[in-house]
Design a protein around this motif. Structure first.
Motif, PDB file in Angstrom:
ATOM      1  N   LEU A  32       0.852  -1.184   0.000  1.00 29.56           N
ATOM      2  CA  LEU A  32       0.000   0.000   0.000  1.00 29.56           C
ATOM      3  C   LEU A  32       0.890   1.237   0.000  1.00 29.56           C
ATOM      4  O   LEU A  32       1.710   1.411   0.900  1.00 29.56           O
ATOM      5  N   LYS A  33       0.737   2.084  -1.002  1.00 28.21           N
ATOM      6  CA  LYS A  33       1.565   3.277  -1.130  1.00 28.21           C
ATOM      7  C   LYS A  33       0.691   4.515  -1.003  1.00 28.21           C
ATOM      8  O   LYS A  33      -0.358   4.604  -1.649  1.00 28.21           O
ATOM      9  N   LYS A  40      -4.516   3.989   4.851  1.00 30.94           N
ATOM     10  CA  LYS A  40      -3.919   2.691   4.538  1.00 30.94           C
ATOM     11  C   LYS A  40      -4.144   1.681   5.663  1.00 30.94           C
ATOM     12  O   LYS A  40      -4.555   0.544   5.420  1.00 30.94           O
ATOM     13  N   THR A  41      -3.864   2.100   6.881  1.00 30.79           N
ATOM     14  CA  THR A  41      -4.020   1.182   8.020  1.00 30.79           C
ATOM     15  C   THR A  41      -5.478   0.817   8.241  1.00 30.79           C
ATOM     16  O   THR A  41      -5.810  -0.351   8.490  1.00 30.79           O
ATOM     17  N   TYR A  98       0.648  -7.235   8.753  1.00 29.79           N
ATOM     18  CA  TYR A  98       0.754  -5.892   8.194  1.00 29.79           C
ATOM     19  C   TYR A  98       1.996  -5.206   8.735  1.00 29.79           C
ATOM     20  O   TYR A  98       2.096  -4.949   9.936  1.00 29.79           O
ATOM     21  N   ASP A 100       3.726  -1.902   8.815  1.00 29.49           N
ATOM     22  CA  ASP A 100       3.475  -0.488   8.577  1.00 29.49           C
ATOM     23  C   ASP A 100       4.795   0.267   8.417  1.00 29.49           C
ATOM     24  O   ASP A 100       5.701   0.104   9.222  1.00 29.49           O
ATOM     25  N   GLU A 101       4.884   1.091   7.349  1.00 28.18           N
ATOM     26  CA  GLU A 101       6.109   1.837   7.037  1.00 28.18           C
ATOM     27  C   GLU A 101       7.309   0.893   6.948  1.00 28.18           C
ATOM     28  O   GLU A 101       8.341   1.080   7.598  1.00 28.18           O
ATOM     29  N   SER A 143       3.190  -1.281   3.931  1.00 29.18           N
ATOM     30  CA  SER A 143       2.828   0.068   3.515  1.00 29.18           C
ATOM     31  C   SER A 143       4.014   0.997   3.670  1.00 29.18           C
ATOM     32  O   SER A 143       4.919   0.749   4.465  1.00 29.18           O
ATOM     33  N   TYR A 144       3.998   2.066   2.875  1.00 30.78           N
ATOM     34  CA  TYR A 144       4.976   3.127   3.060  1.00 30.78           C
ATOM     35  C   TYR A 144       4.525   4.381   2.324  1.00 30.78           C
ATOM     36  O   TYR A 144       3.585   4.348   1.515  1.00 30.78           O
ATOM     37  N   ASN A 145       5.190   5.475   2.637  1.00 28.90           N
ATOM     38  CA  ASN A 145       4.867   6.780   2.063  1.00 28.90           C
ATOM     39  C   ASN A 145       5.936   7.125   1.028  1.00 28.90           C
ATOM     40  O   ASN A 145       7.022   7.578   1.378  1.00 28.90           O
TER      41      ASN A 145
END
Length: 262
Positions: A32-33, A40-41, A98, A100-101, A143-145
């Motif tokens: 997930l970007k 996202k979460t 999951y 995260d980041e 996920s990350y930004n």
């Protein structure tokens, strides 16, 4: 049993639910970007509930090691016993794991994910000699930004190409208003004004604002207002202060708050 007994609220913006369901059915890992606080979460929580899968969440950071994910031997009184880490535990029980980041984790830590994201779907516990074959219900989600990480770190192509990627953005105006209205517990006029303000503040990105106000911050600010905190003060502490310590940027944001809530 899934981590959430009741349905976590999520308002879809496209076909992401159907894509995720197909990824889960075909045992494909998902990336997930999107910017911080865009949902996202919450999306992962909603999908875990929707699919009826347990959810194991790991917040990644620089000090996260492979052992933190896989597991380690722990001393119990007069003996040592193996304890699974969150990744091994999720693989065994068929949970959605999951991360995260994920980009915040070290590259040598991320490599441990590779065998779980291809046809093998296995995790080797080198310290015990065990090879875990992931339960059919197991799925890896990260996920990350990318906007923020582009300046600092990036993910290796050999890792990126193991995931189906879903792009997330801040919701369109009408949808973001509906989210703030429902989650923030405020009235329609205030929700509309907060989203309008957020759009103005996001325009400061070109003036050096590294992180722009997220939907999450709007919801938090709406909750303050609904709880009786004056509008301007709620915006100052809920939107302006968390975003920047730069005096000129903070002043510009305060001016936008004052113009929005005349």
């Amino acid at each position: 049993m899934p981590e959430h007994a009741s349905q976590p609220f999520y308002m879809p913006s496209g076909n992401e639910i159907a894509v995720f369901e197909q990824c889960h059915a075909n045992q494909l890992a998902v990336m997930l970007k999107g910017p911080t606080g865009c949902g996202k979460t919450r999306f992962v929580e909603h999908m875990a509930w929707r699919l009826g899968r347990p959810l194991v969440t790991v917040s990644c950071h620089d000090d996260l090691t492979a052992s933190d994910l896989v597991g380690r031997f722990l001393i119990h009184h007069d003996h040592m016993a193996w304890q699974d880490g969150p990744l091994a535990s999720a693989a065994r029980q068929g949970a959605i794991c999951y991360l995260d980041e994920v980009i915040e984790a070290r590259q040598d830590t991320v490599v441990v994910l590779h065998s779980l994201t291809d046809h093998r779907r296995t995790l080797s516990l080198e310290k015990t000699g065990e090879l875990i074959h992931a339960d059919p219900g197991f799925q890896l989600v990260v996920s990350y930004n990318p906007g923020y990480q582009r300046m600092l770190k990036d993910m290796k192509p050999s890792t990126r190409q193991r995931f189906v990627a879903l792009d997330f953005e801040f919701p369109p105006t009408d949808r973001e208003i509906a989210i703030v209205l429902r989650e923030g517990g405020t009235d329609t006029a205030t929700a509309h004004a907060l989203v309008t303000l957020a759009h103005k503040l996001r325009g400061l990105h070109d003036r050096g604002l590294v992180e722009v106000p997220s939907t999450r911050l709007l919801v938090a600010t709406a909750k303050l207002i609904a709880g009786g905190i004056p509008l301007r003060q709620a915006c100052y502490v809920g939107l302006v202060a968390p975003l920047s310590d730069d005096v000129s940027l903070a002043g510009a944001m305060r001016d936008l708050v004052d113009l929005t809530f005349v």
